[in-house]
Scaffold this motif. Structure first.
Motif, PDB file in Angstrom:
ATOM      1  N   ARG A 126       0.808  -1.216   0.000  1.00  0.00           N
ATOM      2  CA  ARG A 126       0.000   0.000   0.000  1.00  0.00           C
ATOM      3  C   ARG A 126       0.840   1.265   0.000  1.00  0.00           C
ATOM      4  N   LYS A 127       2.149   1.136  -0.133  1.00  0.00           N
ATOM      5  CA  LYS A 127       2.998   2.323  -0.207  1.00  0.00           C
ATOM      6  C   LYS A 127       2.754   3.054  -1.530  1.00  0.00           C
ATOM      7  N   LYS A 128       2.967   4.351  -1.511  1.00  0.00           N
ATOM      8  CA  LYS A 128       2.873   5.155  -2.727  1.00  0.00           C
ATOM      9  C   LYS A 128       3.569   6.473  -2.463  1.00  0.00           C
ATOM     10  N   ASP A 129       3.926   7.174  -3.531  1.00  0.00           N
ATOM     11  CA  ASP A 129       4.391   8.555  -3.415  1.00  0.00           C
ATOM     12  C   ASP A 129       3.251   9.518  -3.712  1.00  0.00           C
ATOM     13  N   MET A 130       2.517   9.229  -4.801  1.00  0.00           N
ATOM     14  CA  MET A 130       1.344  10.041  -5.148  1.00  0.00           C
ATOM     15  C   MET A 130       0.353   9.163  -5.900  1.00  0.00           C
ATOM     16  N   ALA A 131      -0.915   9.559  -5.845  1.00  0.00           N
ATOM     17  CA  ALA A 131      -1.960   8.893  -6.621  1.00  0.00           C
ATOM     18  C   ALA A 131      -2.988   9.933  -7.034  1.00  0.00           C
ATOM     19  N   THR A 191       2.280   6.675  -8.396  1.00  0.00           N
ATOM     20  CA  THR A 191       3.733   6.586  -8.480  1.00  0.00           C
ATOM     21  C   THR A 191       4.300   6.071  -7.167  1.00  0.00           C
ATOM     22  N   TYR A 192       5.380   5.302  -7.308  1.00  0.00           N
ATOM     23  CA  TYR A 192       6.143   4.848  -6.146  1.00  0.00           C
ATOM     24  C   TYR A 192       7.577   4.568  -6.610  1.00  0.00           C
ATOM     25  N   ASP A 193       8.534   5.142  -5.899  1.00  0.00           N
ATOM     26  CA  ASP A 193       9.954   4.895  -6.176  1.00  0.00           C
ATOM     27  C   ASP A 193      10.285   5.140  -7.655  1.00  0.00           C
ATOM     28  N   ASN A 194       9.769   6.261  -8.179  1.00  0.00           N
ATOM     29  CA  ASN A 194      10.010   6.679  -9.568  1.00  0.00           C
ATOM     30  C   ASN A 194       9.435   5.694 -10.590  1.00  0.00           C
ATOM     31  N   SER A 234       8.170  10.205 -11.448  1.00  0.00           N
ATOM     32  CA  SER A 234       7.732  10.478 -10.082  1.00  0.00           C
ATOM     33  C   SER A 234       6.482  11.341 -10.052  1.00  0.00           C
ATOM     34  N   ASP A 235       5.984  11.743 -11.223  1.00  0.00           N
ATOM     35  CA  ASP A 235       4.824  12.622 -11.312  1.00  0.00           C
ATOM     36  C   ASP A 235       3.657  11.866 -11.946  1.00  0.00           C
ATOM     37  N   PRO A 236       2.580  11.628 -11.193  1.00  0.00           N
ATOM     38  CA  PRO A 236       1.458  10.871 -11.768  1.00  0.00           C
ATOM     39  C   PRO A 236       0.787  11.590 -12.933  1.00  0.00           C
ATOM     40  N   MET A 237       0.930  12.922 -12.999  1.00  0.00           N
ATOM     41  CA  MET A 237       0.307  13.662 -14.093  1.00  0.00           C
ATOM     42  C   MET A 237       1.078  13.524 -15.401  1.00  0.00           C
ATOM     43  N   ASP A 238       2.244  12.866 -15.381  1.00  0.00           N
ATOM     44  CA  ASP A 238       2.935  12.579 -16.643  1.00  0.00           C
ATOM     45  C   ASP A 238       2.105  11.655 -17.523  1.00  0.00           C
ATOM     46  N   ALA A 239       1.162  10.934 -16.926  1.00  0.00           N
ATOM     47  CA  ALA A 239       0.282  10.072 -17.717  1.00  0.00           C
ATOM     48  C   ALA A 239      -0.667  10.884 -18.587  1.00  0.00           C
ATOM     49  N   LEU A 240      -0.809  12.189 -18.300  1.00  0.00           N
ATOM     50  CA  LEU A 240      -1.711  13.028 -19.093  1.00  0.00           C
ATOM     51  C   LEU A 240      -1.265  13.087 -20.547  1.00  0.00           C
ATOM     52  N   ASP A 241       0.055  13.153 -20.797  1.00  0.00           N
ATOM     53  CA  ASP A 241       0.540  13.178 -22.185  1.00  0.00           C
ATOM     54  C   ASP A 241       0.153  11.892 -22.909  1.00  0.00           C
ATOM     55  N   ASN A 272      -6.224  -0.080  -1.273  1.00  0.00           N
ATOM     56  CA  ASN A 272      -7.395  -0.892  -1.583  1.00  0.00           C
ATOM     57  C   ASN A 272      -8.147  -1.255  -0.300  1.00  0.00           C
ATOM     58  N   ARG A 273      -8.898  -0.289   0.216  1.00  0.00           N
ATOM     59  CA  ARG A 273      -9.722  -0.564   1.397  1.00  0.00           C
ATOM     60  C   ARG A 273     -11.018  -1.269   1.022  1.00  0.00           C
ATOM     61  N   LEU A 274     -11.358  -1.295  -0.251  1.00  0.00           N
ATOM     62  CA  LEU A 274     -12.547  -2.021  -0.680  1.00  0.00           C
ATOM     63  C   LEU A 274     -12.443  -3.495  -0.334  1.00  0.00           C
ATOM     64  N   ASP A 275     -11.274  -4.095  -0.569  1.00  0.00           N
ATOM     65  CA  ASP A 275     -11.055  -5.512  -0.282  1.00  0.00           C
ATOM     66  C   ASP A 275     -10.241  -5.729   0.984  1.00  0.00           C
ATOM     67  N   GLY A 276      -9.812  -4.630   1.626  1.00  0.00           N
ATOM     68  CA  GLY A 276      -8.988  -4.765   2.817  1.00  0.00           C
ATOM     69  C   GLY A 276      -7.654  -5.427   2.532  1.00  0.00           C
ATOM     70  N   GLN A 277      -7.074  -5.141   1.367  1.00  0.00           N
ATOM     71  CA  GLN A 277      -5.834  -5.804   0.954  1.00  0.00           C
ATOM     72  C   GLN A 277      -4.658  -4.836   0.970  1.00  0.00           C
ATOM     73  N   ASN A 278      -3.472  -5.397   1.016  1.00  0.00           N
ATOM     74  CA  ASN A 278      -2.240  -4.619   1.058  1.00  0.00           C
ATOM     75  C   ASN A 278      -1.792  -4.290  -0.368  1.00  0.00           C
ATOM     76  N   ASN A 279      -2.590  -3.478  -1.055  1.00  0.00           N
ATOM     77  CA  ASN A 279      -2.280  -3.064  -2.424  1.00  0.00           C
ATOM     78  C   ASN A 279      -3.164  -1.861  -2.752  1.00  0.00           C
ATOM     79  N   HIS A 280      -3.098  -1.412  -3.993  1.00  0.00           N
ATOM     80  CA  HIS A 280      -3.985  -0.366  -4.512  1.00  0.00           C
ATOM     81  C   HIS A 280      -4.804  -0.975  -5.642  1.00  0.00           C
ATOM     82  N   LEU A 281      -5.996  -0.445  -5.876  1.00  0.00           N
ATOM     83  CA  LEU A 281      -6.889  -1.033  -6.877  1.00  0.00           C
ATOM     84  C   LEU A 281      -7.332   0.013  -7.890  1.00  0.00           C
TER      85      LEU A 281
END
Length: 705
Positions: free
Chosen positions: A409-414, A457-460, A540-547, A488-497
């Motif tokens: 569940r670690k992250k830098d930004m979402a 993003t996590y760890d670049n 490291s920037d989640p908004m880079d996906a905009l391009d 991912n609190r929907l499933d109570g799991q150690n990840n993101h969904l």
């Protein structure tokens, strides 16, 4: 017998029956007739019919208000409503008290509705609401949050609700497990009633795939009003397989108690990812997808990024997709999609497919095409297709479990633009932002999503799910809805969904739910499709996906953007400023009124907002002659406002939608307007719609036209 005796008697019988019993209710009032209510806003055709009070909601904020009631809040703490609604996702109850005679958001309670044009009974407990106090004067009902037809059959104010224990989620601790791994199934419970409740829960799973590690598989849980708890069952995975784990529950302390009961299910998938029968890979410059075949077909899929010449796992799919169908008896069949057929058109284009027959003997066909994007490096195009005939409750894919078995569940930004912008410690759908249901953005209304993309993003390392803006104009039932959980609190799991699904919110599925309340009628010759892109890159920037999102909407054959190209501007920036200045100084100026009309033909008067625009123009202008002309007009308008309305007139919002209160700050007269601005802010808060918007409600004939 007096009132005290009957209340004591009801309490005694309640204790004898069960702590979860609804007991004997005392009904204070029944507001079941048209004369009990007044239609106040966005309501047409309000009348009494044989089957109830019927009316049309003709706007986004419809409401009716009761006659004067005057009853003690402490003695009657619940409301029971029976009504039929054609559209909408939630309703709301407001109330006024002897000390606070106006309705407002703090004195209200939202509840979800089933907008399927069938009668449903809704119970709302107010026992623990901090504002349900004193003497209740009136009740206001907002039956829907959109245009709808409503029939109100029954509205009762009762003494208490009783226990109302709900099983909200039931899921494993991982999207899939390996043989010899421990599986923890968790059910989350909440008592939404105003009395203590007891719930008996039990799971039944095939012993050939999972072995129970609990001595007592049945769990008995007591919950106080408003209390939340989780219940766990532990199993050991024995061999590969995909099973539907079912949790059955019953209210009451003994099996003889005649109480509510039900079931909730989830999918448990066991596969040996260390020794798959086959692995099919699709690779780009620095990203790779590995499709793993187990004993039942292709399912678990690993997404990896190349970093420092080493492949790093960043996400998994547990299965190719998921389908949920409503059967003829009204029950639901969960169908996890594992592909038993595979073909490769070339090294960049793979197709996975499967066919199955549901429990009503209807045939369904599923296909997933995956290819490297032609226009975006490190991007993979996923195209899902489902065909069949029946009532569809859910169709999803892909579902990305980001961080599964690696960084968790670690992250830098979402980011889900328009909905969530999260830093390292922030949590999506957080209590720190608002109370439920306003805080929840697990499956948000599509109007809230500014750009159809999700990024983390996590760890670049950047992982993103993108879908096309063109889907916003798709046929009803085909507009994609996102699933977003970071973590991912929907499933109570150690990840993101991250995921996408159909049928969409809000037409078929309620916001923050993934199962349709109104099944989508599938026709064999009209398949449903989900098209999206999974984008992996170092950033490291989640908004880079905009391009990548801007580039994804390019046509397959010639790579020309399908977005409309902007029309060339008829004037440059400086020319536009000069033209606008001419309008304010000459064309729209009324010399007699020393001001402007808000619209053509409206009465002209000096406006603080227009004054602010002239002041901004004077500040930015580089031409001294223009600055002098603007200063002269500014002083004339300011002098007129001060003569007619005093210093407070500089802070009025009327007359201009571009600028409003700025002159009060420019000339230091804010203290004259602070009390009024405060009341305006309170009014805006009270008038905000359930979906976060503000509708325009014309106050006179001029505004209507």
């Amino acid at each position: 017998m007096n009132r005290f005796f009957w209340r004591l008697y009801a309490t005694f019988v309640l204790c004898l029956l069960s702590t979860t019993s609804f007991g004997l209710h005392e009904v204070l009032l029944e507001l079941n007739h048209a004369q009990d209510w007044h239609p106040l806003h966005d309501i047409d055709g309000f009348s009494q019919m044989e089957n109830g009070i019927t009316f049309d909601c003709n706007g986004s904020d419809p409401y009716i208000i009761s006659k004067i009631l005057n009853f003690p809040a402490a003695e009657f703490t619940a409301i029971e409503i029976e009504m039929k609604v054609t559209k909408g996702s939630q309703a709301q109850i407001f109330w006024t008290t002897d000390g606070q005679p106006n309705t407002d958001e703090p004195k209200s309670q939202r509840f979800r509705i089933s907008a399927d044009d069938q009668f449903h009974r809704y119970t709302v407990s107010l026992a623990n609401h901090p504002k349900w106090t004193g003497e209740i004067r009136q009740i206001r009902l907002d039956p829907s949050d959109t245009k709808a037809t409503v029939i109100l059959r029954s509205f009762k104010i009762i003494d208490f609700l009783g226990a109302d224990v709900k099983v909200n989620h039931f899921s494993p601790n991982h999207p899939f497990v390996q043989p010899d791994e421990e599986v923890i199934l968790t059910a989350s419970l909440r008592n939404e009633g105003d009395q203590a409740g007891v719930l008996r829960l039990q799971t039944n799973l095939p012993s050939s795939v999972l072995k129970s590690l609990d001595e007592l598989p049945e769990k008995i849980v007591t919950l106080q009003p408003g209390e939340e708890k989780t219940v766990e069952w532990r199993y050991l995975a024995l061999q590969e397989g995909v099973i539907a784990a079912v949790c059955s529950w019953r209210e009451g302390e003994t099996h003889s108690d005649e109480e509510k009961e039900g079931t909730i299910s989830t999918i448990v998938q066991v596969i040996d990812i260390e020794k798959p029968a086959e692995t099919i890979s699709l690779q780009d410059e620095s990203s790779r997808i590995d499709f793993l075949r187990g004993g039942m077909g292709f399912g678990p899929t690993c997404f990896s990024l190349k970093k420092n010449n080493e492949w790093k796992q960043v996400a998994w799919m547990a299965r190719i997709g998921t389908v949920r169908i409503q059967l003829e008896d009204g029950s639901a069949q969960n169908q996890p999609i594992l592909a038993n057929q595979f073909k490769s058109e070339n090294e960049d284009h793979y197709t996975f497919s499967n066919s199955w027959t549901d429990q009503d003997n209807r045939e369904w066909n599923f296909e997933l095409r995956v290819r490297k994007s032609h226009v975006i490096p490190n991007a993979f195009h996923f195209s899902y297709r489902l065909s069949g005939e029946g009532q569809l409750l859910h169709f999803s894919g892909p579902e990305l479990y980001i961080g599964e078995r690696t960084f968790g569940r670690k992250k830098d930004m979402a980011v889900l633009p328009g909905v969530e912008y999260l830093d390292r410690e922030a949590v999506s759908s957080s209590d720190a932002v608002a109370r439920p249901p306003v805080r929840d953005h697990f499956m948000p209304h599509p109007y809230k999503v500014a750009i159809p993309m999700m990024s983390l993003t996590y760890d670049n390392m950047l992982i993103s799910l993108l879908w096309s803006a063109a889907d916003a104009g798709a046929k009803e039932g085909r507009e994609l809805s996102p699933i977003f959980g970071a973590p991912n609190r929907l499933d109570g799991q150690n990840n993101h969904l991250f995921g996408l699904f159909l049928p969409p919110v809000p037409t078929f599925t309620r916001e923050n739910e993934d199962t349709a309340f109104k099944p989508y009628g599938m026709k064999r010759d009209e398949p449903l499709e989900i098209d999206c892109i999974v984008y992996l890159t170092e950033s490291s920037d989640p908004m880079d996906a905009l391009d990548a999102w801007l580039a994804m909407d390019q046509r397959e054959n010639n790579d020309e953007p399908s977005f409309p190209q902007p029309i060339p501007a008829p004037r440059g920036y400086e020319e536009e400023i000069v033209l606008s200045r001419q309008a304010y100084l000459t064309t729209c100026w009324d010399d007699n009124a020393k001001g402007w009309g808000h619209c053509a033909g409206w009465k002209a008067y000096p406006s603080g907002g227009m004054l602010a625009l002239l002041s901004l123009d004077e500040f930015l202008s580089q031409n001294e002659n223009d600055k002098n002309v603007l200063r002269e007009r500014i002083e004339l308008v300011k002098k007129t406002i001060l003569e007619q309305r005093g210093p407070a007139g500089l802070g009025e919002a009327a007359g201009c939608h571009v600028m409003n209160f700025e002159p009060a700050f420019y000339w230091g007269v804010t203290e004259n307007k602070l009390p009024q601005w405060k009341q305006m802010a309170i009014g805006l808060e009270r008038s905000q719609n359930h979906d976060g918007s503000w509708g325009f409600h014309p106050g006179n004939e001029q505004q209507k036209n």
